[in-house]
Design a protein around this motif. Structure first.
Motif, mmCIF file in Angstrom:
data_model
loop_
_atom_site.group_PDB
_atom_site.id
_atom_site.type_symbol
_atom_site.label_atom_id
_atom_site.label_comp_id
_atom_site.label_asym_id
_atom_site.label_seq_id
_atom_site.Cartn_x
_atom_site.Cartn_y
_atom_site.Cartn_z
ATOM 1 N N LEU A 186 0.800 -1.220 -0.017
ATOM 2 C CA LEU A 186 0.011 0.016 -0.119
ATOM 3 C C LEU A 186 0.931 1.346 -0.024
ATOM 4 O O LEU A 186 0.616 2.038 -0.651
ATOM 5 N N HIS A 187 2.049 1.261 0.867
ATOM 6 C CA HIS A 187 2.704 2.359 0.983
ATOM 7 C C HIS A 187 3.419 2.896 -0.422
ATOM 8 O O HIS A 187 3.219 4.009 -0.858
ATOM 9 N N TRP A 188 3.986 1.782 -0.926
ATOM 10 C CA TRP A 188 4.665 1.862 -2.271
ATOM 11 C C TRP A 188 3.662 2.280 -3.665
ATOM 12 O O TRP A 188 3.805 3.225 -4.332
ATOM 13 N N SER A 189 2.502 1.664 -3.418
ATOM 14 C CA SER A 189 1.513 1.882 -4.559
ATOM 15 C C SER A 189 1.086 3.433 -4.409
ATOM 16 O O SER A 189 0.917 3.999 -5.153
ATOM 17 N N ILE A 190 0.749 3.948 -3.142
ATOM 18 C CA ILE A 190 0.278 5.198 -2.975
ATOM 19 C C ILE A 190 1.575 6.257 -3.414
ATOM 20 O O ILE A 190 1.193 7.536 -3.897
ATOM 21 N N VAL A 191 2.871 5.955 -3.056
ATOM 22 C CA VAL A 191 4.042 6.688 -3.405
ATOM 23 C C VAL A 191 3.831 6.951 -5.105
ATOM 24 O O VAL A 191 4.166 8.066 -5.220
ATOM 25 N N ALA A 192 3.661 5.945 -5.624
ATOM 26 C CA ALA A 192 3.900 5.898 -7.056
ATOM 27 C C ALA A 192 2.547 6.704 -7.553
ATOM 28 O O ALA A 192 2.969 7.496 -8.407
ATOM 29 N N LEU A 193 1.538 6.480 -7.118
ATOM 30 C CA LEU A 193 0.457 7.320 -7.596
ATOM 31 C C LEU A 193 0.313 8.738 -7.354
ATOM 32 O O LEU A 193 0.118 9.771 -8.042
ATOM 33 N N ILE A 194 0.957 9.174 -6.005
ATOM 34 C CA ILE A 194 1.134 10.524 -5.856
ATOM 35 C C ILE A 194 2.117 11.036 -6.712
ATOM 36 O O ILE A 194 1.879 12.269 -7.432
ATOM 37 N N VAL A 195 3.088 10.501 -7.216
ATOM 38 C CA VAL A 195 4.114 11.064 -8.007
ATOM 39 C C VAL A 195 3.452 11.385 -9.495
ATOM 40 O O VAL A 195 3.780 12.565 -9.979
ATOM 41 N N ILE A 196 2.722 10.493 -9.733
ATOM 42 C CA ILE A 196 2.286 10.531 -11.300
ATOM 43 C C ILE A 196 1.157 11.459 -10.984
ATOM 44 O O ILE A 196 1.064 12.484 -12.071
ATOM 45 N N ALA A 197 0.227 11.818 -10.013
ATOM 46 C CA ALA A 197 -0.747 12.593 -10.050
ATOM 47 C C ALA A 197 -0.242 14.088 -9.809
ATOM 48 O O ALA A 197 -0.948 14.859 -10.524
ATOM 49 N N PHE A 198 0.718 14.090 -9.235
ATOM 50 C CA PHE A 198 1.471 15.568 -8.994
ATOM 51 C C PHE A 198 2.275 15.823 -10.267
ATOM 52 O O PHE A 198 1.847 17.155 -10.894
ATOM 53 N N ALA A 199 2.668 14.876 -11.006
ATOM 54 C CA ALA A 199 3.312 15.267 -12.268
ATOM 55 C C ALA A 199 2.342 15.647 -13.210
ATOM 56 O O ALA A 199 2.290 16.754 -14.204
ATOM 57 N N LEU A 200 1.192 14.877 -13.377
ATOM 58 C CA LEU A 200 0.153 15.460 -14.185
ATOM 59 C C LEU A 200 -0.622 16.552 -13.761
ATOM 60 O O LEU A 200 -0.701 17.478 -14.766
#
Length: 180
Positions: free
Chosen positions: A13-27
């Motif tokens: 869960l931790h690393w999935s959320i990290v990846a999604l935050i990076v993608i959402a922030f970049a978008l």
């Protein structure tokens, strides 16, 4: 050194959320750079990723409440533990609040959500006096989340490379549990 690790569920869960935050922030940072014909899809992707962050963050928080934390290294002092607790609380609040603010922001822009198999239309008229301040709050909170996450990562790296106390190993995927 024995390292008491988080559960594989918490780590995933931790690393999935990290990846999604990076993608959402970049978008979010680049949304205005998309060509007009792709902008709507990029906004929708940003919103869907935000919803995924919200759902996974609630699951992660629920898991954390229901599952005991691994014991912290004995070398950590009271101030460090308090700072860690405050940082984690801030991360959880922001990971939940940002998408919770983002959804009404989107809806008050008169935009719905396309989930692929079905769509949800906005129940609201485009209302700039509502979506503009919500957009500002969403953006400021996003920068705060990324800033806090970077500080969190730097603290973990400090623990790993300077203090060498095993704190980072507790949450790294693919690291065997040393406890036997």
């Amino acid at each position: 050194m024995a390292t008491a690790r988080y559960s594989s569920t918490a780590i995933a869960l931790h690393w999935s959320i990290v990846a999604l935050i990076v993608i959402a922030f970049a978008l979010g940072l680049t949304i205005d750079e998309f060509p007009k014909e792709a902008k709507s899809a990029a906004i929708n992707a940003h919103a869907l990723i935000g919803l995924a962050i919200l759902v996974l963050s609630i699951l992660r928080l629920s898991w954390r409440v229901a599952t005991p934390l691994p014991p912290a290294p004995a070398s950590l002092g009271r101030i460090t533990l308090l700072a860690s607790g405050a940082a984690h609380a801030g991360l959880y609040v922001l990971m939940i609040a940002i998408p919770a603010i983002g959804v009404p922001t989107l809806l008050y822009r008169g935009r719905g959500l396309d989930f692929g198999l079905f769509s949800v239309a906005s129940p609201f008229e485009r209302t700039p006096e509502i979506f503009r301040p919500l957009t500002d709050i969403h953006e400021i909170a996003s920068y705060a989340l990324v800033g806090l996450a970077v500080a969190h990562a730097l603290a973990a790296l400090y623990h790993h490379h300077v203090l060498r106390d095993g704190v980072l190993l507790r949450m790294l995927p693919g690291v065997p549990n040393d406890e036997g």
